[in-house]
Design an enzyme around this catalytic site. Structure first.
Site, PDB file in Angstrom:
ATOM      1  CB  SER A   1     137.866 137.634 103.311  1.00 43.08           C
ATOM      2  OG  SER A   1     136.523 137.977 103.543  1.00 43.08           O
TER       3      SER A   1
ATOM      4  CG  ASP B   1     139.461 142.271 108.004  1.00 43.12           C
ATOM      5  OD1 ASP B   1     139.507 142.394 109.237  1.00 43.12           O
ATOM      6  OD2 ASP B   1     138.629 142.852 107.304  1.00 43.12           O
TER       7      ASP B   1
ATOM      8  CG  HIS C   1     137.645 142.988 103.878  1.00 45.34           C
ATOM      9  ND1 HIS C   1     137.697 142.374 105.113  1.00 45.34           N
ATOM     10  CD2 HIS C   1     137.262 142.016 102.997  1.00 45.34           C
ATOM     11  CE1 HIS C   1     137.359 141.102 104.987  1.00 45.34           C
ATOM     12  NE2 HIS C   1     137.092 140.856 103.718  1.00 45.34           N
TER      13      HIS C   1
END
Length: 470
Positions: free
Chosen positions: A159, A183, A253
């Site tokens: 992330s 991601d 996610h």
């Protein structure tokens, strides 16, 4: 039980008892009140090797004994997490460290910036990413001064951590060995210039897994190769309702991380398929892995760097690779083509469902097409079948044809030949069935047989082969 025994043996093999005076450092644990107040940035660089698999040292503290574990001649893997709205440690930390060390004696460094990432205000966490990158540059400069090399640096960023990894790479003009973005965060980074986010020029090889492009993740390509599991949006097994609580927001996610961890197992490889878009992959247009010889289609995760060999030979533009997964670990899907040649004089449109049964009685099933397929007389139709199990020996095949209509006449599909062939294993026996009729919504079962082209020519064409496909 066997898995537990494996980890016990691993720890006994690679760990040593820490010095009684040595402090073992743990990942920072915070709570919701910390998130409400907000946290100032503090960073721990927790190093794990096979010598101290159970007792991390902190490389970011002065006069630390942790440096005795840091061998700059080894590959060093930095793992950087992302935004932490509740302050809890990521659930995957221990597993990814243990499995990396089961592969080789790396320097595995967890970049713990939980103090800084923990806040209810996402913007505040994102604003600290460049400061974290500056701290990482300091430790990498120290390693270089001791004889380390940028080529041995491998950064895994989750992330916001993916963009932090990119910022570090930019400081070295893209000379570090590899960056894997899991991601990468989309909010505040979508639409930004390459200088303000992860980019494929940030390392010699950049691979990215996009698992939540319609939510918390980044949609567009960022790496030399960008993987889109299940199209990059809804991941199987993740809740689809707000009533599922926090899992609704984070499951898609986080799936990128668990897919990467799955690649560290020896259970199965997750094969992916370079393709223009997800729909073309789903209808089987992108399954020819021979185009990438001497390589096969790219493999997801830790071993994705084999794709570098193809980059050197072909130097293609950024590659998108699509694939589907199962809903549970190890997530692997096994791809087959199911080829039909039919003899109906009138065109039939419909869907096929296939189920395989192994000799031991295990069952795996595949719905072959989201859109209806068109079956025309003497024309071969190839459908993509995906199974969550691979069987050494298939005892029985179940097939059903349906038009999807609940009213109206029931149709029949007259099949001259049905063929089941692996997309990835050229040595696997191709199985066939000849000359049968599928009645709509009626499941038919039969034992498959190895394909016999000479038999097919006789069945299909008699003495002539001019109208008969092979």
């Amino acid at each position: 039980m066997l898995l537990k025994l494996y980890w016990i043996l691993l720890c006994l093999t690679y760990s040593v008892k820490p010095d009684p005076e040595e402090t073992c450092h743990n990942f920072t644990t915070l709570s919701l009140p910390d998130s409400i107040i907000g946290t100032d940035l503090e960073v721990q660089l927790l190093i794990y090797t096979r010598e101290n698999v159970n007792c991390a040292g902190d490389l970011h503290k002065e006069n630390t004994t942790a440096f005795k574990y840091l061998d700059v001649k080894r590959k060093t893997i930095f793992i950087t997490h992302g935004y932490r709205p509740t302050g809890n440690p990521p659930v995957w930390l221990d597993e990814i460290v243990q499995k990396l060390l089961s592969i080789d004696d790396f320097n595995v460094i967890l970049v713990d910036w939980n103090r800084g990432a923990t806040t209810l205000v996402y913007h505040n966490a994102a604003a600290k990413t460049r400061k974290v990158a500056d701290i990482l540059k300091t430790i990498i400069d120290n390693m270089l001064s001791q004889g380390g090399s940028l080529d041995s640096i491998y950064m895994i960023g989750v992330s916001l951590g993916a963009h932090i990894s990119g910022f570090v790479g930019k400081m070295y003009n893209g000379s570090i060995g590899r960056i894997t973005g899991l991601d990468p965060a989309g909010p505040l980074f979508n639409g930004k210039s390459p200088e303000d986010r992860l980019h494929y020029t940030d390392a010699k090889f950049v691979d990215v897994i996009h698992s939540d492009t319609d939510g918390l993740g980044y949609k567009e390509t960022l790496g030399h190769i960008d993987f889109y599991p299940n199209g990059g949006t809804d991941q199987p097994g993740c809740p689809r309702s707000l009533f599922s609580g926090s899992e609704y927001f984070k499951c898609d996610h986080q799936r990128s991380v668990f897919l990467y961890i799955s690649s560290l197992n020896k259970t199965c490889d997750i094969h992916t398929f370079p393709c223009g878009d997800y729909r073309d992959y789903r209808i089987g247009k992108c399954m020819d892995c021979k185009a990438y010889a001497p390589l096969t289609c790219p493999v997801l995760g830790f071993h994705a760097d084999k794709w570098k060999e193809y980059l050197v030979v072909k130097n293609p533009p950024v590659t998108k690779a699509f694939f589907d997964t199962a809903s549970m670990k190890p997530f692997c899907i096994f791809h087959y083509y199911l080829d039909f040649i039919t003899s109906n004089t009138e065109t039939r449109r419909g869907y096929i469902r296939i189920k395989l049964v192994s000799k031991s009685g295990n069952v795996t099933e595949s719905n072959l097409n989201r859109d209806p397929s068109t079956f025309e007389q003497n024309k071969e139709v190839s459908l993509l079948a995906m199974f969550d199990q691979e069987f050494d020996q298939i005892l029985k095949v179940f097939v059903k044809f349906t038009t999807g209509s609940v009213i109206g006449p029931k149709y029949k599909l007259r099949v001259q030949r049905m063929r089941l062939r692996s997309t990835s294993d050229p040595h696997r026996t191709i199985l066939c069935r000849y000359d049968f009729v599928l009645e709509e919504n009626v499941e038919m079962d039969f034992p498959p047989v190895p394909c016999d082209n000479s038999n097919f020519f006789t069945l299909c064409c008699g003495e002539s082969t001019t109208q008969c496909p092979v």
